[in-house]
Structures are given as structure tokens and as C-alpha cells.
Design a protein around this motif. Structure first.
Motif, PDB file in Angstrom:
ATOM      1  N   ARG A 105      33.065  35.314  28.119  1.00  0.00           N
ATOM      2  CA  ARG A 105      33.201  36.527  27.319  1.00  0.00           C
ATOM      3  C   ARG A 105      33.873  37.653  28.086  1.00  0.00           C
ATOM      4  O   ARG A 105      33.887  38.792  27.638  1.00  0.00           O
ATOM      5  N   GLY A 106      34.435  37.307  29.258  1.00  0.00           N
ATOM      6  CA  GLY A 106      35.144  38.305  30.045  1.00  0.00           C
ATOM      7  C   GLY A 106      34.261  39.182  30.890  1.00  0.00           C
ATOM      8  O   GLY A 106      34.745  40.136  31.515  1.00  0.00           O
ATOM      9  N   ARG A 107      32.959  38.887  30.946  1.00  0.00           N
ATOM     10  CA  ARG A 107      32.050  39.681  31.775  1.00  0.00           C
ATOM     11  C   ARG A 107      32.147  39.229  33.229  1.00  0.00           C
ATOM     12  O   ARG A 107      32.376  38.052  33.512  1.00  0.00           O
ATOM     13  N   SER A 108      31.938  40.176  34.124  1.00  0.00           N
ATOM     14  CA  SER A 108      32.029  39.892  35.560  1.00  0.00           C
ATOM     15  C   SER A 108      31.107  40.850  36.287  1.00  0.00           C
ATOM     16  O   SER A 108      30.367  41.621  35.664  1.00  0.00           O
ATOM     17  N   PRO A 110      37.252  30.969  34.721  1.00  0.00           N
ATOM     18  CA  PRO A 110      38.139  32.120  34.493  1.00  0.00           C
ATOM     19  C   PRO A 110      37.895  33.225  35.516  1.00  0.00           C
ATOM     20  O   PRO A 110      36.813  33.320  36.114  1.00  0.00           O
ATOM     21  N   THR A 111      38.894  34.058  35.693  1.00  0.00           N
ATOM     22  CA  THR A 111      38.778  35.179  36.624  1.00  0.00           C
ATOM     23  C   THR A 111      39.097  36.487  35.910  1.00  0.00           C
ATOM     24  O   THR A 111      39.621  36.499  34.796  1.00  0.00           O
ATOM     25  N   VAL A 112      38.768  37.579  36.582  1.00  0.00           N
ATOM     26  CA  VAL A 112      39.135  38.895  36.059  1.00  0.00           C
ATOM     27  C   VAL A 112      40.651  39.038  36.109  1.00  0.00           C
ATOM     28  O   VAL A 112      41.347  38.297  36.816  1.00  0.00           O
ATOM     29  N   ALA A 113      41.166  39.987  35.360  1.00  0.00           N
ATOM     30  CA  ALA A 113      42.608  40.254  35.379  1.00  0.00           C
ATOM     31  C   ALA A 113      42.976  40.975  36.674  1.00  0.00           C
ATOM     32  O   ALA A 113      42.225  41.829  37.146  1.00  0.00           O
ATOM     33  N   ALA A 160      35.000  35.531  36.096  1.00  0.00           N
ATOM     34  CA  ALA A 160      34.562  36.109  34.831  1.00  0.00           C
ATOM     35  C   ALA A 160      33.961  34.995  33.985  1.00  0.00           C
ATOM     36  O   ALA A 160      34.299  33.817  34.159  1.00  0.00           O
ATOM     37  N   THR A 203      31.184  44.424  35.143  1.00  0.00           N
ATOM     38  CA  THR A 203      30.500  44.867  33.927  1.00  0.00           C
ATOM     39  C   THR A 203      28.980  44.742  34.030  1.00  0.00           C
ATOM     40  O   THR A 203      28.272  45.019  33.058  1.00  0.00           O
ATOM     41  N   THR A 217      39.253  42.944  40.888  1.00  0.00           N
ATOM     42  CA  THR A 217      40.621  42.883  40.377  1.00  0.00           C
ATOM     43  C   THR A 217      41.646  42.951  41.499  1.00  0.00           C
ATOM     44  O   THR A 217      42.713  42.343  41.421  1.00  0.00           O
TER      45      THR A 217
END
Length: 349
Positions: free
Chosen positions: A108-111, A133-136, A105, A114, A144
Motif C-alpha cells: 500500500r506504499g507504506r514505509s 517494493p521500495t519507496v520512490a 515499502a 509513514t 528516499t
């Protein structure tokens, strides 16, 4: 002298075929397990073949018998697969497992989850390091579920050392969704012009099967717990990919570049098109495993094109029948090869 016993789960998939070859050449005694139990024609005769559906209760334990020195998991997906391997850790010396760049990700949390939303395409660092960072974790999407599996297996690494390989855009023969098909089919259809969105500069980090197999081979020799990217040494632009396919097929196309994107839905978009670059950092693999790529994108392309054209011939050039997963993933609205719309746009220019 044998290096030991290797057990490959998902051996007849795109990466699995190349991995079996790489491990066999390196002196491993390989068992190639798959749901079809088939043997690839390129494997050595001493490769053992096993019919296995890992979803059947007790099937993997039975197939493993008294165990292996390294288990290579091509199809790990979700926490249940992590738990399955952990339960069998007393029979497995170490594991190497294929994950995906889809777990990353941006800030901004985009992956990739999105990417189809307005402004939702991720803007990763160039190149992407493994500590990005990675997705949750969770059950909702491919990414995920992959990260849920990664985290669960790494949490159990005291019992089972595991090398996780986050693969880029996998390419080479035997793919279910071969992105090169976009350019190959255009040549076969006699198209002399192509339109590329984003100025043809999109980069979507490729990973050839032989390079991933080489990373598997090196990780098998160095048991440990680590997360590494798996990609080619260079990520070509989409324009360079089109030109490379032309060169292999002895074709010449005029490329029309659109800035910043297509003026209408679908025009100029390819399976390699990305709004922002996706390029993977391979320095950790070089440092930790001594990784040297086996091939580059352009060098590997002739074998891919040969396989693609041969498969199309077997299906009388019906690309949807030849590659149904490709049609579902990249052509849900029927505009991937919408030549009429493209010609109309050229006529309006």
C-alpha cells in the motif's frame, strides 16, 4: 599473501570498525578513512588510517591515490555519492556499500516514512525479500535518498560492480542510537516491572555489526552487482530482547503485556516496538555469497551491554549526554523513561 587493497569509507562508525577488523583478518591491506582520521584500538597495527571528508572537492580521489581493489562505503547517501564513486570507477575494482531496510515499502506504499501516521506502519511480507517494493527515490527522507543512491549506483554497474547491503536494525558496540539502552537503563535504575505494547510480540529485524562485516568480507571476495539484505539469523520479539538483557545483567523483571497497544501515548513503547513484524529474508545472501552468520542476537548481547554501561559511567549516568542522537530520535517528548506515568498507570490498575 595479500588479497588486495581495501579502502573503507566511514571506518570509525559502528559498522566500519567491525568491517576493518573482518577485512584485515581475511588478509586485505586496509585503509580506514574517516573525517576524524582516528584509529580504533581493536585494529591491527598495519591498518592505514586516512583523514578524509568526502564532501571536500577532490579529497576522495586524493586519498585513493592509484586506487583499490574494493571500496567499502559505510556512509553512501544520495545520488551525489553514487556519482562520486562512478567518477572514480577507473581506480576501484568493485564496491560494497551499506544501504538500509528503510528503502522498503509495503503493498500500500507504506514505509518507515509513514509509520507515525494513523495506520501508517508498513505491513511487510514475512520475511522481506529483496524484490519487495521500495519507496520512490528523491531528496526528502532517509529512505528516499538511500534508494536514489542505490538506483544511481546500480545503473552505473557496468563501470563499477557494486554489492548493496540493506541493513536491518544495526546493533552492537559504538552505536549512536543503541536500542538496547531502553532495557539496560531500566535495570540500572532498579525497575522491576516493564510494560510492553502489542503483547510484547514486536519484531524489528536486528543486524549485528559483525554479521554485516561478514557480508562485506564475502562480497569483497566475489565482485558483482547485487542487492542483498543484511540481518541476523533470528529476529527476537521485544519481550525476548528484554529478557535477554535481564539475563546478561543478572536481573529479573516482571513483564506486563498490553493488547493490542498502549492505553496512553508512550506507555509500553520501546525503540524495538513495531506494530507489524519487520523480518528480513537472508536466503539470497546465503545462496549468492555462502553467507553464514557470525553471531545471533543473544550471543552478541554481553559485549553491547558492557559497552553501554561503560559509556553511561563516563557520562555520570546522564544518558542524554552519552547518547544525544538516541534522545533526539526516540525521546523527543521526554516519555521514553517516564517512570512516573508508568507508576501512575500501575496504581490505577
Amino acid at each position: 599473501m595479500s588479497r588486495g587493497r581495501a579502502f573503507v569509507l566511514g571506518a570509525t562508525g559502528q559498522i566500519g570498525r567491525a568491517t576493518v577488523r573482518a577485512l584485515t583478518r581475511d588478509g586485505w591491506e586496509v585503509t580506514a578513512a574517516s573525517r576524524g582520521g582516528r584509529r580504533d584500538s581493536t585494529w591491527d597495527a598495519d591498518v592505514r588510517v586516512a583523514l578524509l571528508d568526502r564532501g571536500e572537492k577532490g579529497a576522495l580521489a586524493t586519498a585513493l591515490g592509484d586506487g583499490c581493489d574494493v571500496l567499502v562505503d559505510m556512509i553512501a547517501f544520495g545520488e551525489e555519492h553514487a556519482a562520486q564513486l562512478t567518477r572514480l570507477s577507473d581506480r576501484i575494482g568493485s564496491a560494497v556499500a551499506i544501504s538500509s531496510g528503510a528503502v522498503y515499502a509495503d503493498g500500500r506504499g507504506r514505509s518507515f516514512d509513514t509509520q507515525d501516521e494513523p495506520g501508517g506502519f508498513p505491513q511487510y511480507p514475512v520475511p522481506i525479500p529483496e524484490d519487495c517494493p521500495t519507496v520512490a527515490p528523491g531528496p526528502a527522507t532517509y529512505g528516499t535518498r538511500k534508494i536514489a543512491w542505490e538506483q544511481a549506483l546500480i545503473a552505473a554497474s557496468a563501470r563499477l560492480p557494486v554489492t548493496v547491503l540493506r541493513a536491518g536494525a544495526v546493533h552492537g558496540p559504538h552505536g549512536r542510537t543503541p536500542r538496547e539502552l531502553y532495557f539496560v537503563k531500566r535495570v540500572l535504575d532498579g525497575r522491576r516491572r516493564r510494560v510492553l505494547a502489542h503483547g510484547g510480540t514486536s519484531r524489528f529485524g536486528p543486524a549485528h555489526v559483525s554479521n554485516i562485516a561478514e557480508l562485506v568480507r564475502l562480497a569483497a571476495l566475489r565482485p558483482g552487482t547485487r542487492v542483498l539484505n543484511a540481518a541476523d539469523p533470528y529476529a527476537p520479539t521485544v519481550a525476548e530482547i528484554g529478557e535477554a538483557v535481564d539475563a546478561v545483567m543478572g536481573w529479573r523483571s516482571e513483564t506486563v503485556l498490553l493488547e493490542p497497544a498502549a492505553p496512553q501515548a508512550g506507555l509500553g513503547r520501546t525503540p524495538w516496538t513495531a506494530e507489524h513484524p519487520v523480518v528480513y529474508d537472508m536466503s539470497a545472501a546465503e545462496r549468492e555469497l555462502g553467507y553464514v552468520p557470525v553471531t545471533g542476537y543473544a550471543e552478541s548481547l554481553p559485549a553491547t551491554v558492557e559497552w553501554l554501561t561503560g559509556r553511561l559511567r563516563r557520562y555520570d549516568d546522564d544518558w542524554r549526554a552519552a547518547f544525544p542522537a538516541m534522545a533526539a530520535a526516540y525521546d523527543p517528548h521526554g516519555d521514553l523513561f517516564d517512570y512516573a506515568a508508568e507508576d501512575a498507570w500501575f496504581g490505577e490498575r
